[in-house]
Design a protein around this motif. Structure first.
Motif, PDB file in Angstrom:
ATOM      1  N   SER A  42       0.851  -1.165   0.000  1.00  0.00           N
ATOM      2  CA  SER A  42       0.000   0.000   0.000  1.00  0.00           C
ATOM      3  C   SER A  42       0.891   1.220   0.000  1.00  0.00           C
ATOM      4  O   SER A  42       1.897   1.272   0.694  1.00  0.00           O
ATOM      5  CB  SER A  42      -0.906   0.012   1.222  1.00  0.00           C
ATOM      6  N   GLY A  43       0.539   2.184  -0.816  1.00  0.00           N
ATOM      7  CA  GLY A  43       1.322   3.409  -0.851  1.00  0.00           C
ATOM      8  C   GLY A  43       0.839   4.339   0.225  1.00  0.00           C
ATOM      9  O   GLY A  43       0.431   3.916   1.287  1.00  0.00           O
ATOM     10  N   ALA A  87       0.574   8.042   2.678  1.00  0.00           N
ATOM     11  CA  ALA A  87       1.334   8.924   3.536  1.00  0.00           C
ATOM     12  C   ALA A  87       2.151   8.165   4.575  1.00  0.00           C
ATOM     13  O   ALA A  87       3.339   8.383   4.725  1.00  0.00           O
ATOM     14  CB  ALA A  87       0.375   9.891   4.232  1.00  0.00           C
ATOM     15  N   GLU A  88       1.507   7.219   5.286  1.00  0.00           N
ATOM     16  CA  GLU A  88       2.202   6.581   6.389  1.00  0.00           C
ATOM     17  C   GLU A  88       3.359   5.723   5.903  1.00  0.00           C
ATOM     18  O   GLU A  88       4.407   5.664   6.529  1.00  0.00           O
ATOM     19  CB  GLU A  88       1.218   5.737   7.191  1.00  0.00           C
ATOM     20  N   GLU A  89       3.141   5.069   4.745  1.00  0.00           N
ATOM     21  CA  GLU A  89       4.196   4.235   4.183  1.00  0.00           C
ATOM     22  C   GLU A  89       5.452   5.062   3.902  1.00  0.00           C
ATOM     23  O   GLU A  89       6.560   4.673   4.239  1.00  0.00           O
ATOM     24  CB  GLU A  89       3.684   3.601   2.888  1.00  0.00           C
ATOM     25  N   SER A  90       5.252   6.246   3.296  1.00  0.00           N
ATOM     26  CA  SER A  90       6.423   7.042   2.941  1.00  0.00           C
ATOM     27  C   SER A  90       7.085   7.599   4.190  1.00  0.00           C
ATOM     28  O   SER A  90       8.300   7.743   4.236  1.00  0.00           O
ATOM     29  CB  SER A  90       6.035   8.158   1.983  1.00  0.00           C
TER      30      SER A  90
END
Lengths: 301, 295
Positions: free
Chosen positions: A103-104, A106-109
């Motif tokens: 999953s891409g 905000a939190e992933e980045s």
């Protein structure tokens, strides 16, 4: 570097004499050998990476290489082993995380950014704990041609040969899976396994490239030659050959320039590779402007 | 440790660091919410080259730092609106810029200064203990101005971030707002470089904000939490490095920040909040809408 200044070699524009002068030093011979190995392996793997749009994974792997190499120096083992260990471990971790679902957002980045910053901070800690590093952490970050031993060249060549052999074996299905993953999966190609395997190859290639360009400038050999080749042609075999040729050119020209100038190797390699990238774009734009009727070959995507 | 606390360098570091962390926490929240952490990454590269170019040219380091980060932040903003340049091009460009930074670094260390041989390291990894009184005052004032600006534009920013199209329809000037925010990010990156260094500023921007986003769904609470976490993490990091002098302060700060983020991830492995889901889907929708309109 200081050594180049004290020896004060002068560039004579006579290639034979210059090469003979450079190769009188065993460390330069080793540097050219290592450069040749890396410049063949990194662009070949990088070509697939650019095709698969996995530059971000390459970036993360290269960042992790720095603490690996710094820790190896601190523990007194070969930096080659440090680079390889860190990059392969990171590749396994990334592959495992991918398996669990993607999953891409905000939190992933934010997670990736935190991990990268922490890895760099760890590298900095190891470097501060180990005071006597040759050329400071800059050698690890921005590349050096000094102090590459014959043993390291042998290790680089062995790892490079394994990587190339594996790439040759999985090349065809990997190309299929990279271009159209869904169709490839439907036709029975193990897309996931190939993706994980490719990440490992990418880790090994990043580790190799990091020893020439430094861990922050790995893109110079991993991405730039491959991107240049993909600007010029979309055909796989020709593209791979071109990428390797550009990589070798940038690496060896960089080594020659770094031998005669006091500036770091990483600067020259990135600059030559980037110049090639710009020239390729310029050339394609010119060709497009001159002959609109001619069939265009372009970057897939 | 008590002696360290009374040293002027430590007090300067604490004062400047607090203001910088406050600004980074506030800016970082929107950076993460808008999924622009890559901009932070890019600015780290540019900060190094800008600072080194200024040093090599004989100017104040901060001049190059601010000019470089703000300029590139605005450039990215302008480029980002006219069709996204893909990450191969951006990665290629920024590794060359970093390479250029090493060129300026060598130029500086070989031609200008022999005493400041580790200038490159202090820009890359920060030298918060090296701030003197004047630099501290400047850093605090700039950081407070950035924080005030973020708080002022927080409401329209939140609106524009969560639903760009509706915000634009309701009269919010989203384009100018986005550019203004990027300029703030640039200033903040230049400030953070002085505290934790250009390679680690991404952590100071993203880690507290990521932690806050995991802990709460309510936007203003998350904004405040992100700023508070950043300040607390910086304080703990500085205390840690004062207690264990072998730990460099920037490593200690990053370690605390990463530990907080890991802790928050363990407490709430994957947030199922409607707000972030809304934000996420909105962001993707905005992306597709802008892409289709551009085509």
């Amino acid at each position: 570097m200081l050594l180049a200044e004290t020896l004060a070699p002068a560039f004579s524009w006579n290639p034979v004499a210059d090469l003979r002068e450079m190769w009188a030093y065993p460390f330069m011979v080793n540097a050219f050998r290592a450069g040749a190995v890396v410049a063949v392996v990194a662009p070949a793997v990088g070509w697939f990476m650019v095709l698969r749009r996995q530059t971000f994974a390459g970036h993360t792997l290269s960042v992790v290489a720095f603490p690996g190499a710094a820790l190896a120096t601190l523990l007194g083992i070969s930096t080659t082993l440090g680079y390889l260990g860190a990059c392969l471990t990171a590749a396994l971790v990334i592959a495992a995380l991918r398996e669990r679902g993607r999953s891409g957002g905000a939190e992933e980045s934010a997670a990736t950014a935190t991990v990268q910053a922490f890895a760099l901070a760890c590298g900095f800690l190891f470097v501060t704990l180990y005071k006597g590093l040759l050329g400071g952490p800059q050698a690890l970050l921005f590349g050096t041609f000094l102090g590459i031993t014959t043993g390291q060249v042998g290790l680089l060549a062995a790892v490079g040969a394994v990587v190339l052999a594996l790439l040759a074996v999985i090349g065809r299905p990997l190309l299929f899976a990279s271009i159209d993953g869904d169709v490839a999966a439907a036709r029975g190609v193990p897309v996931r396994l190939l993706g994980a395997g490719f990440l490992l190859l990418l880790g090994a290639a990043t580790a190799e490239a990091g020893q020439i360009t430094g861990s922050l400038l790995v893109f110079a050999l991993l991405v730039m030659p491959a991107a240049t080749a993909q600007v010029l042609t979309a055909r796989p075999v020709l593209g791979l050959v071109l990428a390797v040729a550009f990589g070798l050119g940038a690496c060896w020209l960089g080594l020659i320039a770094a031998f005669y100038q006091p500036y770091p190797l990483g600067f020259f390699v990135t600059t030559f590779a980037f110049a090639g990238f710009l020239l390729a774009h310029l050339g394609r734009a010119l060709a497009g402007a001159l002959g609109r009727a001619a069939p265009r070959t372009g970057v897939p995507a | 440790m008590i002696t360290a606390l009374h040293q002027p360098f430590f007090q300067h570091a604490l004062l400047a660091g607090t203001a910088i962390a406050l600004a980074s926490g506030l800016v970082g929240y929107f950076l993460v919410l808008r999924a622009q952490t890559f901009t932070g990454d890019a600015l780290g590269h540019v900060a190094f080259t800008g600072a080194m170019a200024a040093l090599a040219g004989g100017f104040d380091l901060r001049l190059g730092l601010f000019a470089g980060t703000v300029g590139v932040a605005l450039l990215l903003g302008v480029l980002g609106r006219r069709g996204r340049p893909d990450d191969v091009v951006i990665g290629t460009l920024f590794s060359w810029i970093l390479g250029l930074g090493t060129f300026f670094l060598t130029l500086y260390t070989t031609h200008r200064s022999t005493t400041q041989g580790n200038a490159g390291i202090s820009v890359l990894f920060g030298s918060v203990y090296g701030l003197d009184g004047a630099r501290t005052t400047a850093a605090v004032l700039i950081a407070l101005a950035v924080s005030a600006a973020v708080v002022l534009i927080a409401r329209p920013m939140l609106f524009a971030t969560l639903d760009d199209a509706v915000a634009a329809a309701r009269g919010v000037r989203t384009g100018a707002l986005g550019l203004g925010f990027l300029a703030l990010v640039g200033v903040c990156a230049a400030e953070a470089t002085q505290a934790v260094g250009s390679l680690l500023l991404l952590g100071l921007l993203a880690a507290p904000a990521g932690t806050a986003l995991r802990l709460t769904d309510r936007p203003y609470r998350a904004l405040g939490l992100s700023a508070a976490l950043a300040v607390l993490e910086l304080w703990s990091g500085l205390m840690l490095s004062a207690a264990v002098p072998r730990l460099p302060p920037s490593f200690a700060i990053m370690a605390v920040a990463a530990a907080c983020y890991a802790g928050a991830s363990l407490v709430r492995p994957r947030s199922r909040s409607t707000r972030t889901t809304v934000a996420r889907s909105t962001v993707t929708r905005i992306a597709t809408v802008t892409r289709t309109t551009e085509e």
